[in-house]
Write a protein that holds these residues in place. Sequence first.
Motif, PDB file in Angstrom:
ATOM      1  N   PHE A 255       0.675  -1.274   0.114  1.00 48.33           N
ATOM      2  CA  PHE A 255       0.036  -0.137   0.061  1.00 48.33           C
ATOM      3  C   PHE A 255       0.779   1.092   0.007  1.00 48.33           C
ATOM      4  CE2 PHE A 255      -2.496   3.122   2.396  1.00 48.33           C
ATOM      5  CZ  PHE A 255      -3.258   3.342   1.404  1.00 48.33           C
ATOM      6  N   LEU A 256       0.909   2.124  -1.090  1.00 51.61           N
ATOM      7  CA  LEU A 256       1.496   3.320  -1.250  1.00 51.61           C
ATOM      8  C   LEU A 256       0.674   4.243  -1.414  1.00 51.61           C
ATOM      9  CD1 LEU A 256       4.432   2.373  -3.391  1.00 51.61           C
ATOM     10  CD2 LEU A 256       4.653   2.645  -0.853  1.00 51.61           C
ATOM     11  N   LEU A 257       0.537   5.350  -0.587  1.00 46.98           N
ATOM     12  CA  LEU A 257      -0.215   6.534  -0.745  1.00 46.98           C
ATOM     13  C   LEU A 257       0.745   7.647  -0.730  1.00 46.98           C
ATOM     14  CD1 LEU A 257      -3.369   7.395  -0.078  1.00 46.98           C
ATOM     15  CD2 LEU A 257      -2.811   8.259   1.951  1.00 46.98           C
ATOM     16  N   LEU A 258       0.624   8.337  -1.992  1.00 39.18           N
ATOM     17  CA  LEU A 258       1.590   9.205  -2.190  1.00 39.18           C
ATOM     18  C   LEU A 258       0.933  10.658  -2.707  1.00 39.18           C
ATOM     19  CD1 LEU A 258       3.911   6.994  -4.593  1.00 39.18           C
ATOM     20  CD2 LEU A 258       4.345   7.422  -2.090  1.00 39.18           C
ATOM     21  N   PRO A 259       1.646  11.724  -2.321  1.00 38.50           N
ATOM     22  CA  PRO A 259       0.984  13.034  -2.853  1.00 38.50           C
ATOM     23  C   PRO A 259       1.231  13.139  -4.304  1.00 38.50           C
ATOM     24  CG  PRO A 259       3.029  13.574  -1.636  1.00 38.50           C
ATOM     25  CD  PRO A 259       2.687  12.073  -1.322  1.00 38.50           C
ATOM     26  N   TYR A 260       2.527  12.789  -4.792  1.00 42.61           N
ATOM     27  CA  TYR A 260       2.654  12.889  -6.267  1.00 42.61           C
ATOM     28  C   TYR A 260       4.045  11.965  -6.402  1.00 42.61           C
ATOM     29  CZ  TYR A 260       3.978  15.458 -10.518  1.00 42.61           C
ATOM     30  OH  TYR A 260       4.675  15.660 -11.719  1.00 42.61           O
ATOM     31  N   LEU A 261       4.075  11.509  -7.777  1.00 44.79           N
ATOM     32  CA  LEU A 261       5.134  10.503  -8.208  1.00 44.79           C
ATOM     33  C   LEU A 261       5.832  11.276  -9.304  1.00 44.79           C
ATOM     34  CD1 LEU A 261       6.404   7.822  -7.520  1.00 44.79           C
ATOM     35  CD2 LEU A 261       4.667   6.871  -9.317  1.00 44.79           C
ATOM     36  N   HIS A 262       7.331  11.514  -9.153  1.00 43.63           N
ATOM     37  CA  HIS A 262       7.887  12.153 -10.125  1.00 43.63           C
ATOM     38  C   HIS A 262       8.109  11.263 -11.275  1.00 43.63           C
ATOM     39  CE1 HIS A 262       8.331  16.162  -8.186  1.00 43.63           C
ATOM     40  NE2 HIS A 262       8.505  15.660  -7.272  1.00 43.63           N
ATOM     41  N   HIS A 263       8.360  10.094 -10.925  1.00 42.00           N
ATOM     42  CA  HIS A 263       8.708   8.919 -11.939  1.00 42.00           C
ATOM     43  C   HIS A 263       7.367   8.074 -12.134  1.00 42.00           C
ATOM     44  CE1 HIS A 263      12.883   9.676 -11.958  1.00 42.00           C
ATOM     45  NE2 HIS A 263      12.939   9.978 -10.934  1.00 42.00           N
ATOM     46  N   MET A 264       6.252   8.698 -12.905  1.00 44.69           N
ATOM     47  CA  MET A 264       5.345   7.976 -13.069  1.00 44.69           C
ATOM     48  C   MET A 264       5.477   6.661 -13.604  1.00 44.69           C
ATOM     49  SD  MET A 264       2.031   8.422 -12.133  1.00 44.69           S
ATOM     50  CE  MET A 264       0.554   7.470 -12.641  1.00 44.69           C
ATOM     51  N   GLU A 265       6.639   6.609 -14.442  1.00 39.86           N
ATOM     52  CA  GLU A 265       6.690   5.455 -15.432  1.00 39.86           C
ATOM     53  C   GLU A 265       6.944   4.114 -14.425  1.00 39.86           C
ATOM     54  OE1 GLU A 265      10.804   7.793 -14.607  1.00 39.86           O
ATOM     55  OE2 GLU A 265       8.780   8.313 -15.256  1.00 39.86           O
ATOM     56  N   TYR A 266       7.344   4.451 -13.310  1.00 35.63           N
ATOM     57  CA  TYR A 266       7.237   3.406 -12.381  1.00 35.63           C
ATOM     58  C   TYR A 266       5.874   2.775 -12.021  1.00 35.63           C
ATOM     59  CZ  TYR A 266      12.250   4.729 -11.437  1.00 35.63           C
ATOM     60  OH  TYR A 266      13.386   5.200 -11.339  1.00 35.63           O
ATOM     61  N   ALA A 267       5.072   3.569 -11.894  1.00 32.61           N
ATOM     62  CA  ALA A 267       3.871   2.968 -11.587  1.00 32.61           C
ATOM     63  C   ALA A 267       3.067   2.529 -12.761  1.00 32.61           C
ATOM     64  CB  ALA A 267       3.071   4.455 -11.035  1.00 32.61           C
ATOM     65  N   LEU A 268       3.184   3.139 -13.887  1.00 31.15           N
ATOM     66  CA  LEU A 268       2.607   2.617 -15.129  1.00 31.15           C
ATOM     67  C   LEU A 268       3.043   1.316 -15.327  1.00 31.15           C
ATOM     68  CD1 LEU A 268       1.919   5.858 -17.500  1.00 31.15           C
ATOM     69  CD2 LEU A 268       0.168   4.258 -16.145  1.00 31.15           C
ATOM     70  N   ALA A 269       4.515   1.463 -15.324  1.00 28.37           N
ATOM     71  CA  ALA A 269       5.047   0.114 -15.599  1.00 28.37           C
ATOM     72  C   ALA A 269       4.648  -1.141 -14.693  1.00 28.37           C
ATOM     73  CB  ALA A 269       6.568   0.362 -15.667  1.00 28.37           C
ATOM     74  N   ALA A 270       4.319  -0.747 -13.515  1.00 30.13           N
ATOM     75  CA  ALA A 270       3.895  -1.971 -12.465  1.00 30.13           C
ATOM     76  C   ALA A 270       2.531  -2.053 -12.639  1.00 30.13           C
ATOM     77  CB  ALA A 270       4.366  -1.257 -11.127  1.00 30.13           C
ATOM     78  N   ALA A 271       1.794  -1.309 -13.115  1.00 29.59           N
ATOM     79  CA  ALA A 271       0.109  -1.336 -13.091  1.00 29.59           C
ATOM     80  C   ALA A 271      -0.296  -2.631 -13.697  1.00 29.59           C
ATOM     81  CB  ALA A 271      -0.447  -0.204 -13.296  1.00 29.59           C
ATOM     82  N   ASP A 272      -1.248  -3.074 -13.316  1.00 31.61           N
ATOM     83  CA  ASP A 272      -2.205  -4.168 -14.149  1.00 31.61           C
ATOM     84  C   ASP A 272      -3.559  -3.363 -14.440  1.00 31.61           C
ATOM     85  OD1 ASP A 272      -0.792  -7.004 -13.935  1.00 31.61           O
ATOM     86  OD2 ASP A 272      -1.021  -6.254 -11.715  1.00 31.61           O
ATOM     87  N   VAL A 273      -3.924  -2.670 -13.599  1.00 29.68           N
ATOM     88  CA  VAL A 273      -5.214  -1.736 -13.665  1.00 29.68           C
ATOM     89  C   VAL A 273      -4.766  -0.293 -13.523  1.00 29.68           C
ATOM     90  CG1 VAL A 273      -7.576  -1.357 -13.353  1.00 29.68           C
ATOM     91  CG2 VAL A 273      -6.757  -3.661 -13.597  1.00 29.68           C
ATOM     92  N   VAL A 274      -5.323   0.722 -14.317  1.00 29.86           N
ATOM     93  CA  VAL A 274      -5.147   1.985 -13.748  1.00 29.86           C
ATOM     94  C   VAL A 274      -6.625   2.780 -13.741  1.00 29.86           C
ATOM     95  CG1 VAL A 274      -4.317   4.303 -14.775  1.00 29.86           C
ATOM     96  CG2 VAL A 274      -2.974   2.447 -15.188  1.00 29.86           C
ATOM     97  N   VAL A 275      -6.823   3.417 -12.592  1.00 31.40           N
ATOM     98  CA  VAL A 275      -7.987   4.247 -12.299  1.00 31.40           C
ATOM     99  C   VAL A 275      -7.512   5.607 -12.605  1.00 31.40           C
ATOM    100  CG1 VAL A 275      -9.878   4.978 -10.843  1.00 31.40           C
ATOM    101  CG2 VAL A 275      -9.100   2.491 -11.012  1.00 31.40           C
ATOM    102  N   SER A 276      -8.123   6.317 -13.350  1.00 28.30           N
ATOM    103  CA  SER A 276      -7.803   7.630 -13.681  1.00 28.30           C
ATOM    104  C   SER A 276      -8.630   8.577 -14.246  1.00 28.30           C
ATOM    105  CB  SER A 276      -6.407   7.978 -14.517  1.00 28.30           C
ATOM    106  OG  SER A 276      -6.675   7.414 -15.870  1.00 28.30           O
TER     107      SER A 276
END
Length: 375
Positions: A255-276
Motif C-alpha cells: 500500500f503506497l499513498l503518495l501526494p505525487y510521483l515524479h517517476h510516473m513511469e514506475y507506477a504505469l510499468a508496475a500497474a495491471d489496472v489504472v484508475v484515472s
Amino acid sequence: MNVMLSGGGTGGHIYPALAVAEALLQRYPDSKIIYVGNADGMEHQLAEEAGYKFIPISVAGFKSHGLLQTLKVFYKNWRGLAQAKALLRDFRPDLVIGTGGYACGPLLLEAARLHIPTLLHEQNAVMGKTNKILSKRVGKICLTFPITDLPVNVANKTILTGLPVRQAILQTDPGAARRQLGLAPDKPVLVMTGGSQGARHLNQALAGLWPELLAAGVQIVHITGEKLFDETAELAKKAGLSTGPADNPRASAGFLLLPYLHHMEYALAAADVVVSRAGASFLAEVMALGRAAVLVPYPYAAGNHQVYNARSLVDAGAALLIEDQALSAESLKDALLKTLFDTKLRKKMAANSAALGRRDAADNIVKAAAAVAGF
C-alpha cells in the motif's frame, strides 16, 4: 532545420511539444529550436528545464464575457501578433509547430499569414477552441484520436499520428518498477491517480475499498495530488493503514499513498489496472504500455473532451467508463471486480489498449513536420 514550438496552459499541451522537440533533434541533430509562449505559463519553466530557449509573447485566453476584460484580452493578443511577427522575421523558421492552448494562437496565426510552413497537433478526441481556429490556417494537423466531424477542408489536412510519450515511459521494465516501489512481483497492482491536482471524488471512492482490496491480495499505488494528500492520509489512518514509500518500515505492505510521483513511469510499468481521469497525455501513456483502465472523466473539461477521450478507449474494449456523478465506492468496486479479478478480461483489455497505443507517435509527427517543411 529552424523550428519554433508553441503550446501551453497545461502539461497536456506542453509535454507533447517537448516530446516532438526531442524527436526532431534525434532526426535533425543540428536543428535550432525555440519555444514561444506565455511568460507566466507552465511552458516557460518546463521548456527551459528541458534545455530550450524560451521567448515570451503577450497572450490571453477568453475566460470572461465582461466588456472590459474582453478588450484587455483582445489587446494582449493583438500585441502578441505583433511580437510573433517580429520573432518570425528575426528567427526565420523552416517550420512552426503548435500543440494547442491559447498560448500558441498568435504565433501560428502569424506564421500562416506569412506563408511559413505550419503544423498543429490536437491531443484530444474533440478539437479545442484555439485549435479549431488554427485548423483552418495551418498546413497539416496531427491527431491523437480520430475526429469525424471536421469540415472537409480541415479533414483533408489531418493525419492520425497518436500522441508522443516520454522515452522513460516506454523503456521502464515492469519488474524493475515493482522493485523500485517495493511491490511484490506476483500480486496484481492497482494504480490510481487524479492528475497533478488530484481528484477528491476519486480519492474518497477508492479509500472506501482499500481494506477489501488489500485483503484480496491487491497491491495499491494511490497518488492523491499534493493538495489532497493530508486529508486522504487521514482516511488511511482511520482505516489502520500506514503510508509512505517502500523504505518506510511502518508502511503497510503493498500500500503506497503518495501526494505525487515524479517517476510516473514506475507506477504505469508496475500497474495491471489504472484508475484515472481521461486526459489525453496520460491516456497516451496508458495505451503505449497496454494497460487496462477504469476511467472517470473530469466533468468540467472544456468541450467535455475527457468524455470523448474515454469513449475512444471504451469503444475499443480497452477501458471501462464511470461518469463522475455515478462514481462511488460501489460503482468503482463493480468495475474493479471485472478488471482486476477477471484475468481473461483484463488481458483482453490490455491487448486492446496496446493496439490503440502509438509508440511511434513522435516519429510520425516528425515525418509529417519534415514533409510540411519540405525536408
